[in-house]
Design an enzyme around this catalytic site. Structure first.
Site, PDB file in Angstrom:
ATOM      1  CB  SER A 293       7.608   1.424  -5.615  1.00 40.57           C
ATOM      2  OG  SER A 293       7.176   2.296  -4.603  1.00 40.57           O
ATOM      3  CG  ASP A 379       5.210  -2.578   0.962  1.00 41.79           C
ATOM      4  OD1 ASP A 379       5.582  -1.521   1.520  1.00 41.79           O
ATOM      5  OD2 ASP A 379       5.311  -2.772  -0.260  1.00 41.79           O
ATOM      6  CG  HIS A 415       8.257  -0.514  -0.705  1.00 39.69           C
ATOM      7  ND1 HIS A 415       6.990  -0.759  -1.174  1.00 39.69           N
ATOM      8  CD2 HIS A 415       8.785   0.424  -1.547  1.00 39.69           C
ATOM      9  CE1 HIS A 415       6.752  -0.025  -2.245  1.00 39.69           C
ATOM     10  NE2 HIS A 415       7.827   0.700  -2.496  1.00 39.69           N
TER      11      HIS A 415
END
Length: 443
Positions: A293, A379, A415
């Site tokens: 991320s 996501d 995610h």
């Protein structure tokens, strides 16, 4: 506004409940209140960026006094009460600590659970009745699985009541946990937590997996994970770089790694990698980047700055097309993200600054290390288009013959990956397999 808080209270004896306001909200001021005996205890960041504890009598909430003062780069954490003691936590130098304060004498001492250099301590009450000197304390570290003890505050005797068992077996004495520091480009000392085999030689020939995040004031806990030892037992040192942008050393640590200071995050990571090389934990080209991320943004940025440090990089659901996302105010998350990265729509300075480090925009003709890049069609935090665009351009401009893989999950996955224990294990096994293959460790 998640950074602005106000709280209300009422007496449990009231027949008609009419909540009363404790303190009216102030912009960017957070506080929480606890009632114990005749006092309110107020945990707040007002006049204390890393928090302090104030106290006042129930009958006079306007007269607050300092109970636990703020400290530079020390996060004053939560607390709990016994009749004669206050249990509280704090974190300094990215090391969590526990303290016990005698209410009668106001004397305080740190509770030392383990001799290990760094770990994750915790405490809790054993019973509803607070007229006791016994509590539960816990400990785990990069080398030691979680343990829970019954602890007597007066006698200081601790009794093991629970321990996490590793079915395949695990001997903490085979490993050493260390805390070292690297000097960054501006003189800031960046903590590194690591675990390695005790009998491994510090001869500059081993490989290091250096994990990092560096955003959202998120702290990386030096805690136990059994899965890492399939790497450590094969001679790879596992390390955490507590870089700026995260919250390991408090609010200033976070502020020095966001907006127009975001590049500090990347320079901190590079400083940590170089320090591990200088101290002969590894060698140039012996580091594996691991992060996801906003941590994937860190990895993408350092890949452009210093690709020769790495034999492998894992960019998991990485935020690598930073500029495009920050320019799209129709995405639900973007407006809130401007607080972290700056608004390139309204500010030319932010536009140019983000453009100068955004991983996708700064890919160029040179050698890059082996990479595993993951994403998912579903996501909704980092859209799949970011890593897909990134790897397409990477493959177009790179001059190396290394393998850069993209795994895009077509089935339902968020995610954090696919749901379910088995799916999580499968994904982790793929990641660690890629690391071992990139490291040329075949058994």
């Amino acid at each position: 506004d998640s950074n602005t808080v106000e709280e209300y209270f009422f007496s449990s004896k009231d027949k008609q409940i009419k909540p009363k306001l404790f303190k009216a909200r102030e912009k960017s001021i957070r506080y929480s209140i606890d009632s114990f005996k005749n006092h309110w205890y107020v945990h707040t960041n007002k006049d204390a960026q890393d928090y302090q504890v104030l106290r006042c009598n129930h009958k006079n909430i306007e007269k607050l006094e300092t109970f636990i003062p703020p400290k530079d780069e020390t996060i004053i954490g939560g607390f709990d009460f016994l009749d004669n003691y206050i249990l509280r936590s704090e974190k300094s130098d990215a090391i969590p600590k526990l303290f016990i304060r005698n209410i009668q004498t106001n004397e305080e001492e740190e509770l030392i659970i383990s001799k290990e250099a760094v770990g994750s301590p915790g405490f809790g009450l054993m019973q509803k009745n607070t007229n006791t000197t016994k509590i539960r304390i816990s400990w785990d570290s990069l080398a030691t699985p979680g343990k829970i003890y019954e602890y007597d505050i007066i006698t200081k005797v601790k009794k093991l009541v629970k321990e996490i068992e590793i079915p395949s077996g695990h001997d903490p004495d085979k490993y050493v946990v260390e805390r070292i520091k690297a000097k960054s480009h501006d003189g800031r000392m960046i903590p590194i937590s690591l675990v390695r085999l005790k009998n491994s030689k510090q001869d500059g020939k081993s490989k290091v997996l250096l994990y990092a995040y560096g955003a959202y004031k998120h702290s990386i806990s030096p805690s136990f994970s059994a899965s890492r030892f399939c790497l450590v037992d094969r001679g790879i040192t596992f390390a955490i770089a507590h870089i700026r942008g995260g919250g390991d050393l408090g609010d200033a640590w976070h502020s020095e790694g966001k907006k127009k200071l975001k590049k500090n995050t990347f320079f901190d990571y590079i400083a940590c990698a170089n320090h591990l090389i200088e101290q002969r934990y590894t060698y140039k080209g012996g580091v594996c980047f691991y992060g996801g991320s906003a941590g994937g943004l860190t990895g993408g940025a350092v890949a452009n700055i210093a690709p020769d440090l790495f034999f492998s990089m894992l960019l998991l659901v990485p935020f690598v097309d930073t500029m495009t996302t920050m320019l799209n105010d129709e995405l639900p998350l973007t407006p809130a993200e401007w607080e972290l990265w700056g608004n390139p729509i309204k500010s030319k300075e932010y536009f140019e600054y983000i453009l100068s480090y955004a991983p996708y925009n700064n890919l160029e003709k040179k050698d890059y290390p082996s990479m595993l890049i993951t994403t998912s069609l579903f996501d909704n935090r980092v859209l799949y288009s970011e890593p897909v665009k990134y790897i397409a351009k990477l493959r177009d401009v790179k001059t190396d013959n290394n393998i850069q893989l993209l795994k895009c999950k077509m089935e339902a996955a968020g995610h954090g990956g696919m749901s379910g224990r088995d799916n999580a294990i499968t994904e982790l096994a793929e990641e660690y397999s890629f690391i071992l293959k990139s490291a040329k460790i075949l058994n």
